[in-house]
Write an enzyme that holds these catalytic residues in place. Structure first.
Site, PDB file in Angstrom:
ATOM      1  N   SER A 282       0.965  -1.134  -0.135  1.00 42.76           N
ATOM      2  CA  SER A 282       0.017   0.031  -0.062  1.00 42.76           C
ATOM      3  C   SER A 282       0.880   1.277  -0.014  1.00 42.76           C
ATOM      4  O   SER A 282       1.970   1.186   0.553  1.00 42.76           O
ATOM      5  CB  SER A 282      -0.906   0.050   1.301  1.00 42.76           C
ATOM      6  OG  SER A 282      -1.256   1.073   1.487  1.00 42.76           O
TER       7      SER A 282
ATOM      8  N   TYR B  58      -1.428  -1.152  10.319  1.00 39.05           N
ATOM      9  CA  TYR B  58      -1.696  -1.375   8.875  1.00 39.05           C
ATOM     10  C   TYR B  58      -0.373  -0.732   8.169  1.00 39.05           C
ATOM     11  O   TYR B  58       0.329  -1.678   7.342  1.00 39.05           O
ATOM     12  CB  TYR B  58      -2.743  -0.573   8.179  1.00 39.05           C
ATOM     13  CG  TYR B  58      -3.297  -0.876   6.978  1.00 39.05           C
ATOM     14  CD1 TYR B  58      -3.591  -2.006   6.320  1.00 39.05           C
ATOM     15  CD2 TYR B  58      -2.865   0.044   5.750  1.00 39.05           C
ATOM     16  CE1 TYR B  58      -4.020  -2.498   5.079  1.00 39.05           C
ATOM     17  CE2 TYR B  58      -2.929  -0.147   4.553  1.00 39.05           C
ATOM     18  CZ  TYR B  58      -3.653  -1.202   4.068  1.00 39.05           C
ATOM     19  OH  TYR B  58      -3.856  -1.671   3.014  1.00 39.05           O
TER      20      TYR B  58
HETATM   21  P1  NDP Z   1     -11.307  -6.709   0.111  1.00 40.61           P
HETATM   22  O1  NDP Z   1     -11.715  -6.691   1.480  1.00 40.61           O
HETATM   23  O2  NDP Z   1     -12.412  -5.973  -0.922  1.00 40.61           O
HETATM   24  O3  NDP Z   1     -10.994  -8.418  -0.653  1.00 40.61           O
HETATM   25  C1  NDP Z   1     -10.209  -9.046   0.354  1.00 40.61           C
HETATM   26  C2  NDP Z   1     -10.228 -10.285  -0.331  1.00 40.61           C
HETATM   27  O4  NDP Z   1      -9.329 -11.183   0.865  1.00 40.61           O
HETATM   28  C3  NDP Z   1     -11.615 -10.885   0.008  1.00 40.61           C
HETATM   29  O5  NDP Z   1     -11.549 -12.150  -1.034  1.00 40.61           O
HETATM   30  C4  NDP Z   1     -11.602 -11.609   1.346  1.00 40.61           C
HETATM   31  O6  NDP Z   1     -12.546 -12.828   1.377  1.00 40.61           O
HETATM   32  C5  NDP Z   1      -9.922 -12.202   1.655  1.00 40.61           C
HETATM   33  N1  NDP Z   1      -9.736 -12.218   3.029  1.00 40.61           N
HETATM   34  C6  NDP Z   1      -9.449 -11.232   3.742  1.00 40.61           C
HETATM   35  N2  NDP Z   1      -9.119 -11.634   5.014  1.00 40.61           N
HETATM   36  C7  NDP Z   1      -8.705 -12.945   4.709  1.00 40.61           C
HETATM   37  C8  NDP Z   1      -8.131 -13.897   5.578  1.00 40.61           C
HETATM   38  N3  NDP Z   1      -8.083 -13.727   6.984  1.00 40.61           N
HETATM   39  N4  NDP Z   1      -7.981 -15.048   5.249  1.00 40.61           N
HETATM   40  C9  NDP Z   1      -8.085 -15.458   3.871  1.00 40.61           C
HETATM   41  N5  NDP Z   1      -8.698 -14.706   2.938  1.00 40.61           N
HETATM   42  C10 NDP Z   1      -9.108 -13.281   3.462  1.00 40.61           C
HETATM   43  O7  NDP Z   1      -9.904  -6.203  -0.171  1.00 40.61           O
HETATM   44  P2  NDP Z   1      -9.002  -5.240  -1.347  1.00 40.61           P
HETATM   45  O8  NDP Z   1      -9.062  -5.775  -2.600  1.00 40.61           O
HETATM   46  O9  NDP Z   1      -9.489  -3.783  -1.131  1.00 40.61           O
HETATM   47  O10 NDP Z   1      -7.480  -5.397  -0.646  1.00 40.61           O
HETATM   48  C11 NDP Z   1      -6.787  -6.349  -1.168  1.00 40.61           C
HETATM   49  C12 NDP Z   1      -5.035  -5.907  -0.695  1.00 40.61           C
HETATM   50  O11 NDP Z   1      -5.040  -4.812  -1.234  1.00 40.61           O
HETATM   51  C13 NDP Z   1      -4.981  -5.675   0.877  1.00 40.61           C
HETATM   52  O12 NDP Z   1      -3.974  -6.323   1.221  1.00 40.61           O
HETATM   53  C14 NDP Z   1      -5.184  -4.387   1.016  1.00 40.61           C
HETATM   54  O13 NDP Z   1      -4.394  -3.894   2.192  1.00 40.61           O
HETATM   55  C15 NDP Z   1      -4.606  -3.783  -0.283  1.00 40.61           C
HETATM   56  N6  NDP Z   1      -4.796  -2.430  -0.581  1.00 40.61           N
HETATM   57  C16 NDP Z   1      -6.102  -1.922  -0.845  1.00 40.61           C
HETATM   58  C17 NDP Z   1      -6.341  -0.818  -1.140  1.00 40.61           C
HETATM   59  C18 NDP Z   1      -7.874  -0.207  -1.445  1.00 40.61           C
HETATM   60  O14 NDP Z   1      -8.032   0.984  -1.545  1.00 40.61           O
HETATM   61  N7  NDP Z   1      -8.617  -0.976  -1.737  1.00 40.61           N
HETATM   62  C19 NDP Z   1      -5.066   0.309  -1.219  1.00 40.61           C
HETATM   63  C20 NDP Z   1      -3.990  -0.063  -0.733  1.00 40.61           C
HETATM   64  C21 NDP Z   1      -3.826  -1.584  -0.504  1.00 40.61           C
HETATM   65  P3  NDP Z   1     -13.178 -13.237   2.988  1.00 40.61           P
HETATM   66  O15 NDP Z   1     -13.368 -12.037   3.643  1.00 40.61           O
HETATM   67  O16 NDP Z   1     -14.294 -14.078   2.740  1.00 40.61           O
HETATM   68  O17 NDP Z   1     -12.077 -14.168   3.760  1.00 40.61           O
END
Ligand code: NDP
Length: 256
Positions: free
Chosen positions: A145, A158
């Site tokens: 990020s 974070y």
């Molecule tokens: P979302 O919350 O939209 O999606 C997250 C995905 O990860 C889902 O499929 C979720 O499914 C899964 N997930 C979350 N926790 C777990 C867990 N403990 N075990 C297994 N699966 C898990 O997030 P984003 O797509 O926005 O984020 C993805 C990455 O991008 C993250 O690392 C985030 O920090 C990073 N990021 C995002 C930004 C943004 O603005 N969106 C900006 C900068 C970085 P489920 O909940 O069913 O487990």
């Protein structure tokens, strides 16, 4: 051309049912890779797998809570059997956040963010190393990020996990280069996903984000996925150890 294809490659994408992870699963599959993904929500995973099957994508998946070390170990055992002990690509995407002032974080908050964003990522890297060596080449992509590069009010825990990821990216690039494994990180600014939609729904917050962003908008998951896939292609074979921002210009925006 072969240098722009992932035909025959195998990939693990964590957190592939929503947001950035989902876009990466689909883009990797479009480029010919076989993909395994995971998430915690069983029915959402099943629905996603069905949709991918309809699109003729080679995607499998398992339920896994990455914040559990045992479940991460089980996930890798599954990946090992699905791909016959060989893995080319690891996309460390799953991540979570809790936003609070530093003094208000509980010990539980701390360990939830650390275990999901950092411990599991580190552990998965350890577990994939033998599978990547066995396969002949590897590409690890961390979804970091911009909050790991500059202070943005995302919450200090974070930010610490993402800063640590940026350094692991560099360590592994050097340590595992001899095994033909590359390691890079992507640092996105606001991307429209379920992780941040509650923040972006607030007009004042949304406008403050846009005001800092030269391209005057937030990003789409596909705009992160395209770089993730590029970093895994033979075309990117001399790129390793880099942290690349996908941020509409935010991190280079000085006074305007
Ligand atoms: P979302 O919350 O939209 O999606 C997250 C995905 O990860 C889902 O499929 C979720 O499914 C899964 N997930 C979350 N926790 C777990 C867990 N403990 N075990 C297994 N699966 C898990 O997030 P984003 O797509 O926005 O984020 C993805 C990455 O991008 C993250 O690392 C985030 O920090 C990073 N990021 C995002 C930004 C943004 O603005 N969106 C900006 C900068 C970085 P489920 O909940 O069913 O487990």
């Amino acid at each position: 051309a072969a240098r722009w294809s992932l035909k025959g490659a195998t990939a693990l994408v964590t957190g592939g049912t929503r947001g950035i992870g989902r876009a990466i699963v689909e883009e990797l599959a479009e480029f010919g890779a076989s993909v395994h993904t995971c998430s915690r929500n069983e029915s959402e995973l099943a629905a996603s797998l069905k949709e991918w099957e309809r699109k003729d994508f080679a995607v499998t998946g398992s339920v896994c809570d990455l914040s559990s070390r045992d479940q991460s170990t089980d996930l890798m055992a599954k990946v090992c059997s699905v791909f016959d002990g060989k893995l080319n690509i690891l996309i460390n995407n799953a991540g979570t956040n809790i936003r609070k002032p530093t003094v208000e974080y509980s010990a539980e908050d701390y360990s939830k963010i650390m275990s999901t964003n950092l411990d599991s990522v580190y552990h998965l890297c350890q577990l994939v190393h033998p599978l990547m060596k066995e396969s002949g080449w590897g590409s690890i992509v961390f979804i970091s990020s911009v909050g790991g590069l500059v202070s943005l009010g995302t919450g200090s825990i974070y930010a610490a996990t993402k800063g640590a990821i940026n350094q692991i990216t560099k360590s592994l690039a050097c340590e595992w280069a001899k095994d033909n494994i590359r390691s890079n990180a992507i640092a996105p600014w606001y991307i429209k996903t379920s992780l941040v939609e509650h923040l972006l729904d607030n007009k004042e917050f949304h406008d403050s984000v846009i005001a800092r962003t030269p391209l005057q908008r937030v990003g789409e998951p596909e705009e992160v996925a395209s770089l993730a896939v590029y970093l895994c292609l033979p075309a990117a074979s001399y790129i390793t150890g880099q942290v690349i921002s996908v941020d509409g210009g935010m991190t280079v925006n000085g006074f305007s």
